[in-house]
Each structure stands twice: as structure tokens, then as C-alpha cells.
Design an enzyme around this catalytic site. Structure first.
Site, PDB file in Angstrom:
ATOM      1  N   SER A 196       0.821  -1.214   0.000  1.00 64.42           N
ATOM      2  CA  SER A 196       0.000   0.000   0.000  1.00 64.42           C
ATOM      3  C   SER A 196       0.856   1.266   0.000  1.00 64.42           C
ATOM      4  O   SER A 196       1.577   1.540   0.961  1.00 64.42           O
ATOM      5  CB  SER A 196      -0.900  -0.040   1.253  1.00 64.42           C
ATOM      6  OG  SER A 196      -1.235   1.241   1.693  1.00 64.42           O
TER       7      SER A 196
HETATM    8  N1  LIG Z   1      -7.211   8.895   1.521  1.00 66.01           N
HETATM    9  C1  LIG Z   1      -6.399   7.819   2.008  1.00 66.01           C
HETATM   10  C2  LIG Z   1      -6.450   6.698   0.995  1.00 66.01           C
HETATM   11  C3  LIG Z   1      -5.878   5.394   1.516  1.00 66.01           C
HETATM   12  C4  LIG Z   1      -6.127   4.259   0.555  1.00 66.01           C
HETATM   13  O1  LIG Z   1      -6.744   4.424  -0.497  1.00 66.01           O
HETATM   14  N2  LIG Z   1      -5.640   3.070   0.933  1.00 66.01           N
HETATM   15  C5  LIG Z   1      -5.872   1.886   0.134  1.00 66.01           C
HETATM   16  C6  LIG Z   1      -4.636   1.006   0.135  1.00 66.01           C
HETATM   17  S1  LIG Z   1      -3.279   1.845  -0.646  1.00 66.01           S
HETATM   18  C7  LIG Z   1      -7.031   1.122   0.731  1.00 66.01           C
HETATM   19  O2  LIG Z   1      -6.846   0.330   1.621  1.00 66.01           O
HETATM   20  N3  LIG Z   1      -8.230   1.394   0.269  1.00 66.01           N
HETATM   21  C8  LIG Z   1      -9.431   0.766   0.736  1.00 66.01           C
HETATM   22  C9  LIG Z   1     -10.634   1.577   0.376  1.00 66.01           C
HETATM   23  O3  LIG Z   1     -10.473   2.659  -0.226  1.00 66.01           O
HETATM   24  O4  LIG Z   1     -11.742   1.140   0.695  1.00 66.01           O
HETATM   25  C10 LIG Z   1      -4.955   8.316   2.225  1.00 66.01           C
HETATM   26  O5  LIG Z   1      -4.654   9.459   1.849  1.00 66.01           O
HETATM   27  O6  LIG Z   1      -4.137   7.605   2.790  1.00 66.01           O
END
Ligand SMILES: N[C@@H](CCC(=O)N[C@@H](CS)C(=O)NCC(=O)O)C(=O)O
Length: 221
Positions: free
Chosen positions: A12
Site C-alpha cells: 500500500s
Molecule cells: N485517503 C487515504 C487513501 C488510503 C487508501 O486508499 N488506501 C488503500 C490502500 S493503498 C485502501 O486500503 N483502500 C481501501 C478503500 O479505499 O476502501 C490516504 O490518503 O491515505
């Protein structure tokens, strides 16, 4: 004492941002005890019945654009692997072994694996590549043991499963980074994402000085 538990997976990119940005505050927020917990994002997706965002082409394309923008704003030298996603199970087991060994090298080793995969486009499934990025941090002998032996024990495999279940079942995780915060006299609060550092500072009642606080050190391999 206030506690912050940061669950992450090196598959991630937002977990990399989360670890970088939050660890810049470790010495600035002495009242908060930080704990890094490698978990399995694949396991989280299954258990929470969620889908990785990149499986939706529109979300995937937007993610790529935002990562490219945020790398400058956050000062994190990230790229985008050609071969994505790859299975990070071996990498996460190595990090779990380091965590169980209470090693002070867990943060550096985690960042090294993100650099391997997300900056240098090497293979996160290759034993040789894992060893090459781990050895400068823990030494050749320990790196060999981690890659070949420690990461393959039933105890380590079980621990990775345990913390993944804990993140989902106890703390409501459905993605990464998943950040669980506890402060005396306050209800515990979990945050999803590397973009919640300001909210986390507000929760703990500590000062937030942006993603690159004055005098922070960029992590170098
Ligand atoms: N807005 C969050 C986004 C985090 C994100 O999209 N993480 C991904 C993995 S890289 C995830 O687990 N997404 C699950 C989802 O969006 O439901 C950030 O800035 O960290």
C-alpha cells in the site's frame, strides 16, 4: 499515556505515506507511544469484504495521479511499480518477525521494502531483492535468517493472521493505513489513511506542523 498503533502493508503506497508522515512526529509528540504493526491488506480486504481501490480503473487512475502529486508535497520518493499488485506476504512476515523480535530496525526495514517495490520497481516477492534491501539495515547474517528462517515459522505466520483479524474485528479496519489512537479519558478512535495526521494531532491535543515539519529528516536508505 497516549498510544498510536499504525497497521500497514508494503503493498500500500498510502501506508508508506502514513508511516513517513507519522514517524516524523514521533519525537515531536513525546506524550504519544508509537507502535508499527505490519498486517496483511489482502486479509483485511477479505475479512471486511472490501475491494482494493486499484481494481476499479477510475479509482486506480486517480490514485496514480494523486500519488504523483503527493510525493512532492510529502517529500517521499515514490514511483509506481509496473507489476502491481504483487503478493507481499513474505515481506510482511519478515516485518512481523522483526516486530516480534522487538527490533528497533522495523521502521527502517519497512521503508526499505517500500523503496524496493514502490521506488526501484524491484520484485517484492523475490528473496534476493528482499535480502538486498534488508542486509544494509540489519546486517547480512540477520537478513539471511529473517528471509529464510524467521519469516517461515508458524509463530510468525500466526501472528500476522492474528493482527490482521485484530485490525478488522476489534478496530474496524477495511483498508490501509489503519491508525488506532487511544488517549486516557477519551474514547479510542481509529483513522483510515495517511491524510488524517492533522485529525490525529487534534485527537491527542498535540501540535501539527504539516507533512514536512521544520527540521524533519527525509528517510534515506
Ligand atoms: N485517503 C487515504 C487513501 C488510503 C487508501 O486508499 N488506501 C488503500 C490502500 S493503498 C485502501 O486500503 N483502500 C481501501 C478503500 O479505499 O476502501 C490516504 O490518503 O491515505
Amino acid at each position: 499515556m497516549s498510544k498510536l498503533k499504525l497497521y500497514y502493508d508494503v503493498v500500500s503506497p498510502y501506508s508508506w505515506f502514513g508511516v513517513e508522515l507519522l514517524m516524523r512526529y514521533k519525537s515531536r509528540w513525546p506524550s504519544v507511544q508509537f507502535e508499527l504493526v505490519p498486517f496483511s491488506l489482502g486479509g483485511v480486504m477479505q475479512l471486511s469484504e472490501n475491494q482494493p481501490p486499484a481494481t476499479n480503473p477510475k479509482k486506480g487512475a486517480q490514485m496514480l495521479k494523486e500519488i504523483n502529486f503527493l510525493k512532492g508535497m510529502y517529500d517521499v520518493d515514490i514511483g509506481y511499480p509496473k507489476d502491481f499488485p504483487q503478493l507481499t506476504l513474505h515481506a510482511q512476515r519478515i516485518l512481523t518477525a522483526l516486530r516480534l523480535q522487538k527490533s528497533d530496525k522495523l521502521e527502517a526495514a519497512s521503508k526499505a521494502f517500500w523503496k524496493l517495490y514502490w521506488r526501484d520497481e524491484k520484485s517484492i516477492t523475490s528473496k534476493e531483492d528482499l535480502f538486498a534491501y534488508l542486509a544494509p539495515i540489519v546486517g547480512k547474517e540477520h537478513a539471511t535468517k529473517l528471509v529464510e528462517v524467521d519469516s517461515q515459522t508458524p509463530q510468525v505466520k500466526q501472528e500476522l493472521i492474528r493482527v490482521t483479524k485484530e485490525a478488522v474485528e476489534v478496530h474496524g479496519a477495511f483498508g490501509a493505513p489503519w491508525i488506532v489512537c487511544e488517549r486516557e479519558g477519551k474514547e479510542a478512535m481509529a483513522f483510515f489513511g495517511s491524510d488524517k495526521v492533522e485529525a490525529i494531532a487534534y485527537y491527542f491535543g498535540v501540535k501539527y506542523e504539516g507533512p514536512c515539519p521544520p527540521g524533519y529528516k527525509q528517510s534515506k536508505l
